[in-house]
Design a protein around this motif. Structure first.
Motif, PDB file in Angstrom:
ATOM      1  N   LEU A  61       0.833  -1.214  -0.034  1.00 56.94           N
ATOM      2  CA  LEU A  61      -0.083   0.091  -0.046  1.00 56.94           C
ATOM      3  C   LEU A  61       0.888   1.209  -0.073  1.00 56.94           C
ATOM      4  CD1 LEU A  61      -2.618  -1.164   2.638  1.00 56.94           C
ATOM      5  CD2 LEU A  61      -3.010  -1.015  -0.142  1.00 56.94           C
ATOM      6  N   LEU A  62       2.146   1.314   0.687  1.00 55.50           N
ATOM      7  CA  LEU A  62       2.807   2.360   0.831  1.00 55.50           C
ATOM      8  C   LEU A  62       3.504   2.759  -0.695  1.00 55.50           C
ATOM      9  CD1 LEU A  62       4.285   2.030   4.331  1.00 55.50           C
ATOM     10  CD2 LEU A  62       2.620   3.535   3.718  1.00 55.50           C
ATOM     11  N   LYS A  63       3.731   1.758  -1.617  1.00 57.94           N
ATOM     12  CA  LYS A  63       4.298   2.003  -2.932  1.00 57.94           C
ATOM     13  C   LYS A  63       3.814   2.924  -3.841  1.00 57.94           C
ATOM     14  CE  LYS A  63       6.738  -2.584  -3.058  1.00 57.94           C
ATOM     15  NZ  LYS A  63       6.857  -4.028  -3.645  1.00 57.94           N
ATOM     16  N   GLU A  64       2.455   2.831  -3.565  1.00 61.28           N
ATOM     17  CA  GLU A  64       1.660   4.082  -4.347  1.00 61.28           C
ATOM     18  C   GLU A  64       1.456   5.122  -3.344  1.00 61.28           C
ATOM     19  OE1 GLU A  64      -2.551   1.860  -4.065  1.00 61.28           O
ATOM     20  OE2 GLU A  64      -1.345   1.307  -5.380  1.00 61.28           O
ATOM     21  N   PRO A  65       1.164   6.235  -4.034  1.00 66.43           N
ATOM     22  CA  PRO A  65       0.610   7.636  -3.206  1.00 66.43           C
ATOM     23  C   PRO A  65      -0.311   7.276  -2.448  1.00 66.43           C
ATOM     24  CG  PRO A  65       0.750   8.274  -5.664  1.00 66.43           C
ATOM     25  CD  PRO A  65       1.055   6.640  -5.439  1.00 66.43           C
ATOM     26  N   LEU A  66      -0.199   7.477  -1.052  1.00 65.82           N
ATOM     27  CA  LEU A  66      -1.231   7.100  -0.018  1.00 65.82           C
ATOM     28  C   LEU A  66      -2.456   7.900  -0.043  1.00 65.82           C
ATOM     29  CD1 LEU A  66      -1.038   5.104   2.420  1.00 65.82           C
ATOM     30  CD2 LEU A  66      -0.503   7.140   3.899  1.00 65.82           C
ATOM     31  N   SER A  67      -3.618   7.257  -0.034  1.00 61.77           N
ATOM     32  CA  SER A  67      -4.840   7.742  -0.115  1.00 61.77           C
ATOM     33  C   SER A  67      -5.459   7.690   1.243  1.00 61.77           C
ATOM     34  CB  SER A  67      -5.796   7.007  -1.099  1.00 61.77           C
ATOM     35  OG  SER A  67      -6.031   5.645  -0.646  1.00 61.77           O
ATOM     36  N   GLU A  68      -6.241   8.334   1.353  1.00 63.77           N
ATOM     37  CA  GLU A  68      -7.233   8.271   3.042  1.00 63.77           C
ATOM     38  C   GLU A  68      -7.529   6.890   3.091  1.00 63.77           C
ATOM     39  OE1 GLU A  68     -11.074   9.924   4.863  1.00 63.77           O
ATOM     40  OE2 GLU A  68      -9.874  11.394   4.340  1.00 63.77           O
ATOM     41  N   GLU A  69      -8.389   6.136   2.340  1.00 60.50           N
ATOM     42  CA  GLU A  69      -8.890   4.774   2.272  1.00 60.50           C
ATOM     43  C   GLU A  69      -7.616   3.823   2.677  1.00 60.50           C
ATOM     44  OE1 GLU A  69     -11.071   1.312  -0.229  1.00 60.50           O
ATOM     45  OE2 GLU A  69     -10.514   3.399  -1.127  1.00 60.50           O
ATOM     46  N   ASN A  70      -6.286   4.161   2.128  1.00 60.02           N
ATOM     47  CA  ASN A  70      -5.182   3.090   2.493  1.00 60.02           C
ATOM     48  C   ASN A  70      -4.592   3.393   3.792  1.00 60.02           C
ATOM     49  OD1 ASN A  70      -5.651   1.704   0.057  1.00 60.02           O
ATOM     50  ND2 ASN A  70      -4.006   2.509  -1.227  1.00 60.02           N
ATOM     51  N   ALA A  71      -4.739   4.756   4.131  1.00 60.41           N
ATOM     52  CA  ALA A  71      -4.046   5.091   5.376  1.00 60.41           C
ATOM     53  C   ALA A  71      -4.973   4.734   6.414  1.00 60.41           C
ATOM     54  CB  ALA A  71      -4.161   6.752   5.575  1.00 60.41           C
ATOM     55  N   VAL A  72      -6.238   4.518   6.329  1.00 60.61           N
ATOM     56  CA  VAL A  72      -6.986   3.855   7.116  1.00 60.61           C
ATOM     57  C   VAL A  72      -6.922   2.458   7.407  1.00 60.61           C
ATOM     58  CG1 VAL A  72      -9.502   3.267   7.833  1.00 60.61           C
ATOM     59  CG2 VAL A  72      -8.940   5.616   7.248  1.00 60.61           C
ATOM     60  N   ARG A  73      -6.750   1.869   6.303  1.00 58.40           N
ATOM     61  CA  ARG A  73      -6.458   0.462   6.184  1.00 58.40           C
ATOM     62  C   ARG A  73      -5.356   0.023   6.760  1.00 58.40           C
ATOM     63  NH1 ARG A  73      -7.763  -4.927   6.215  1.00 58.40           N
ATOM     64  NH2 ARG A  73      -6.488  -6.264   4.873  1.00 58.40           N
ATOM     65  N   ILE A  74      -4.095   0.778   6.377  1.00 62.34           N
ATOM     66  CA  ILE A  74      -2.768   0.402   7.255  1.00 62.34           C
ATOM     67  C   ILE A  74      -2.909   0.539   8.578  1.00 62.34           C
ATOM     68  CG2 ILE A  74      -0.469   1.280   7.324  1.00 62.34           C
ATOM     69  CD1 ILE A  74      -0.448   2.000   4.256  1.00 62.34           C
ATOM     70  N   THR A  75      -3.725   1.558   9.125  1.00 58.60           N
ATOM     71  CA  THR A  75      -3.639   1.836  10.638  1.00 58.60           C
ATOM     72  C   THR A  75      -4.556   0.570  11.343  1.00 58.60           C
ATOM     73  OG1 THR A  75      -3.795   4.101  10.344  1.00 58.60           O
ATOM     74  CG2 THR A  75      -4.733   3.376  12.360  1.00 58.60           C
ATOM     75  N   LEU A  76      -5.650   0.237  10.721  1.00 58.23           N
ATOM     76  CA  LEU A  76      -6.505  -0.855  11.281  1.00 58.23           C
ATOM     77  C   LEU A  76      -5.726  -2.294  11.352  1.00 58.23           C
ATOM     78  CD1 LEU A  76     -10.056   0.202  10.161  1.00 58.23           C
ATOM     79  CD2 LEU A  76      -8.877   0.734  12.229  1.00 58.23           C
ATOM     80  N   ILE A  77      -4.814  -2.529  10.418  1.00 57.48           N
ATOM     81  CA  ILE A  77      -4.206  -3.740  10.473  1.00 57.48           C
ATOM     82  C   ILE A  77      -2.642  -3.595  11.107  1.00 57.48           C
ATOM     83  CG2 ILE A  77      -5.228  -4.561   8.469  1.00 57.48           C
ATOM     84  CD1 ILE A  77      -2.964  -4.294   6.756  1.00 57.48           C
ATOM     85  N   ASN A  78      -2.185  -2.315  11.312  1.00 49.33           N
ATOM     86  CA  ASN A  78      -0.617  -2.458  11.852  1.00 49.33           C
ATOM     87  C   ASN A  78      -0.385  -1.654  12.954  1.00 49.33           C
ATOM     88  OD1 ASN A  78       2.066  -3.002  10.950  1.00 49.33           O
ATOM     89  ND2 ASN A  78       2.288  -0.973  10.427  1.00 49.33           N
ATOM     90  N   ASN A  79      -1.599  -0.801  13.462  1.00 48.95           N
ATOM     91  CA  ASN A  79      -1.451  -0.053  14.684  1.00 48.95           C
ATOM     92  C   ASN A  79      -1.133  -0.785  15.844  1.00 48.95           C
ATOM     93  OD1 ASN A  79      -2.596   1.291  17.078  1.00 48.95           O
ATOM     94  ND2 ASN A  79      -1.949   3.064  15.797  1.00 48.95           N
ATOM     95  N   ARG A  80      -0.167  -0.832  16.701  1.00 48.66           N
ATOM     96  CA  ARG A  80       0.186  -1.629  17.684  1.00 48.66           C
ATOM     97  C   ARG A  80      -0.551  -1.582  18.891  1.00 48.66           C
ATOM     98  NH1 ARG A  80       3.048  -5.960  15.197  1.00 48.66           N
ATOM     99  NH2 ARG A  80       3.009  -5.166  13.051  1.00 48.66           N
ATOM    100  N   ALA A  81      -0.990  -0.150  19.053  1.00 49.22           N
ATOM    101  CA  ALA A  81      -1.940   0.115  20.086  1.00 49.22           C
ATOM    102  C   ALA A  81      -3.271  -0.549  19.979  1.00 49.22           C
ATOM    103  CB  ALA A  81      -2.146   1.653  20.323  1.00 49.22           C
ATOM    104  N   LEU A  82      -3.696  -0.510  18.747  1.00 51.70           N
ATOM    105  CA  LEU A  82      -5.058  -1.561  18.434  1.00 51.70           C
ATOM    106  C   LEU A  82      -4.692  -2.974  18.691  1.00 51.70           C
ATOM    107  CD1 LEU A  82      -7.861  -0.620  17.716  1.00 51.70           C
ATOM    108  CD2 LEU A  82      -7.226  -0.851  15.290  1.00 51.70           C
ATOM    109  N   GLN A  83      -3.711  -3.244  18.114  1.00 57.09           N
ATOM    110  CA  GLN A  83      -3.264  -4.785  18.298  1.00 57.09           C
ATOM    111  C   GLN A  83      -3.425  -4.966  19.859  1.00 57.09           C
ATOM    112  OE1 GLN A  83      -2.885  -7.386  16.253  1.00 57.09           O
ATOM    113  NE2 GLN A  83      -3.314  -5.826  14.335  1.00 57.09           N
ATOM    114  N   GLN A  84      -2.841  -4.092  20.734  1.00 53.97           N
ATOM    115  CA  GLN A  84      -2.875  -4.581  22.250  1.00 53.97           C
ATOM    116  C   GLN A  84      -4.296  -4.641  22.561  1.00 53.97           C
ATOM    117  OE1 GLN A  84      -0.418  -1.585  24.408  1.00 53.97           O
ATOM    118  NE2 GLN A  84      -1.855  -1.630  25.957  1.00 53.97           N
TER     119      GLN A  84
END
Length: 450
Positions: A61-84
């Motif tokens: 997702l980071l290889k292409e210009p980051l859209s709001e949709e993809n920023a939300v997608r990355i956050t929801l699968i990669n944010n460690r506070a959320l994983q906690q």
């Protein structure tokens, strides 16, 4: 009595084997619930394989210009506070499993000698009334797990909202830098021209100093805007959960537009109370507290009744088998402390629910008002941009006709730039207010279908 003991063991095995939802089942249920509110598919990282899958998805997702949709997608699968936060599901599910288990039987062995006599004994103690309390404990554990699921779901929606807002901040800050850079280049060219005119004697020192001052202001503004952009980008990086080379991504260059005006609806408060997950979680807390108070009342006096089997043998004598019951005598502790505590916890949960309802209603009104007035401010800036563009065009004509100096032209350029940047920020504030309003109403669908 032997039949009672046999029944106790059989029932213990039966209750211990009762099925419960797995952690994955609960997470999938929570995932389905939040997806219906706009979060999309979630991932709970619990293995190296899942970790690698998330890493690959983030890099893609980071290889292409980051859209709001993809920023939300990355956050929801990669944010460690959320994983906690997801681990709360595991904790509550484990508590539910534990609630369905009987206490382990206690096996005792004793041996003694004296006067030429050798004596040995074996005892087995079983908490008999656990059989009665297991269904109650499982009911409490189920309510606690449901409360946790709702609470974690609310954390997901909060993170989704925050990801949108941080992305908007980063985009607005970067676009402001770009707008200012265009003006800065124009100021730099003008200063070079003015310097040549002054050297040739065609421009006064006062005019040159004014142009230098405008250029200095533009440079200072450039430094300030770049600082704001760096801060906004790092705030986004934290939510994305990325570092190192991953932070070298580019943001989308899609135009930042105002969008639609928020629609007024008198039922917004009701919609929020029906769909907010934190409110639903608080309702489960009240239900749990009520059940806990009833459980404490039922077990106040007879919570530690146990059955004891014994077998003793002395030298030269036949083995003696015994069976007995241990019952606590409620003389000092009659459970009054536990009863009082659970009642207070129930009262506290009820007051918390009422307080939360009041706060949610206020949040809805505030979020709607903020979105509405931010929209009106952004709309006004659109008109102001048009006016300042016309002023700049007129000043350009005056400058071409030698009726105005270059200083007047630079001043109007700066004012036009400032208006565009302020308009951009106003649009960003409206978009962030929309994100707040969506969360306040309990999710995407509730905000759009009202």
């Amino acid at each position: 009595m032997r039949k009672v003991v046999v029944f106790s063991f059989a029932a213990a095995i039966l209750f211990s084997g009762c099925s419960t939802l797995s952690q994955s089942d609960v997470f999938d249920s929570m995932n389905l619930m939040t997806s219906s509110k706009g979060s999309g598919e979630l991932t709970w990282i619990k293995s190296a394989k899942e970790e690698e899958a998330v890493r690959s998805e983030v890099e893609r997702l980071l290889k292409e210009p980051l859209s709001e949709e993809n920023a939300v997608r990355i956050t929801l699968i990669n944010n460690r506070a959320l994983q906690q936060t997801y681990e709360q599901i595991g904790i509550s599910q484990s508590d539910l499993v534990q609630a369905g288990l009987m206490s382990n039987p206690l096996l005792g062995y004793s041996i003694g000698r004296g006067g030429g006599i050798r004596q040995s004994g074996v005892t087995l103690e079983l908490a008999f009334l656990d059989l009665l309390w297991i269904p109650l404990r499982r009911e409490l554990g189920g309510l606690a797990l449901e409360e946790t699921k709702l609470s974690v779901g609310d954390a997901v929606l909060q993170t989704l909202r925050d990801a949108k807002k941080r992305y908007i901040d980063a985009r607005v800050a970067e676009e402001s830098v770009r707008l200012n850079d265009d003006v800065l280049k124009s100021h730099e060219v003008s200063l070079q021209l003015a310097t040549r005119q002054y050297t040739a004697g065609n421009l006064s020192k006062r005019d040159v100093l004014k142009i230098q001052d405008e250029y200095a202001h533009a440079r200072l503004e450039s430094i300030r805007l770049n600082r704001e952009s760096a801060i906004a980008r790092e705030a986004l990086n934290k939510l994305l959960g990325i570092y190192g080379e991953q932070t070298y991504y580019t943001l989308s260059k899609e135009p930042i537009t105002l969008g639609n005006q928020p629609r007024e609806n008198g039922a917004l408060e009701r919609i929020a109370l029906e769909h907010r997950l934190d409110f639903a979680s608080a309702q489960k807390r009240v239900e749990y507290a009520a059940k806990e108070a009833g459980y404490s009342e039922k077990t106040a006096l007879l919570d530690e009744v146990s059955v004891e089997l014994g077998s003793e043998k002395s030298t030269g004598e036949s083995r003696i088998n015994t069976i007995g019951v241990k019952i606590p005598i409620p003389i000092f502790d009659m459970g009054q402390g536990r009863l009082s505590r659970t009642q207070s916890l129930y009262n506290q949960s009820v007051q918390n629910l009422v307080s939360l309802a009041v706060n949610i209603r206020s949040e809805v009104r505030e979020a709607y008002a903020t979105a509405r007035y931010n929209y009106e401010m952004a709309s006004e800036y659109q008109d102001s941009i048009a006016i300042n563009r016309d002023i700049l065009e007129q000043t350009q004509l005056y400058y071409n006709g030698m009726l105005d100096g270059i200083y007047e032209l630079l001043f109007d350029q700066r004012r036009y730039r400032d208006t565009k940047i302020e308009s951009l920020k106003a649009i960003g504030e409206y978009q962030k207010a929309q994100a707040d309003l969506i969360y306040t109403l309990g999710g995407e669908n509730n905000a759009t279908q009202r």
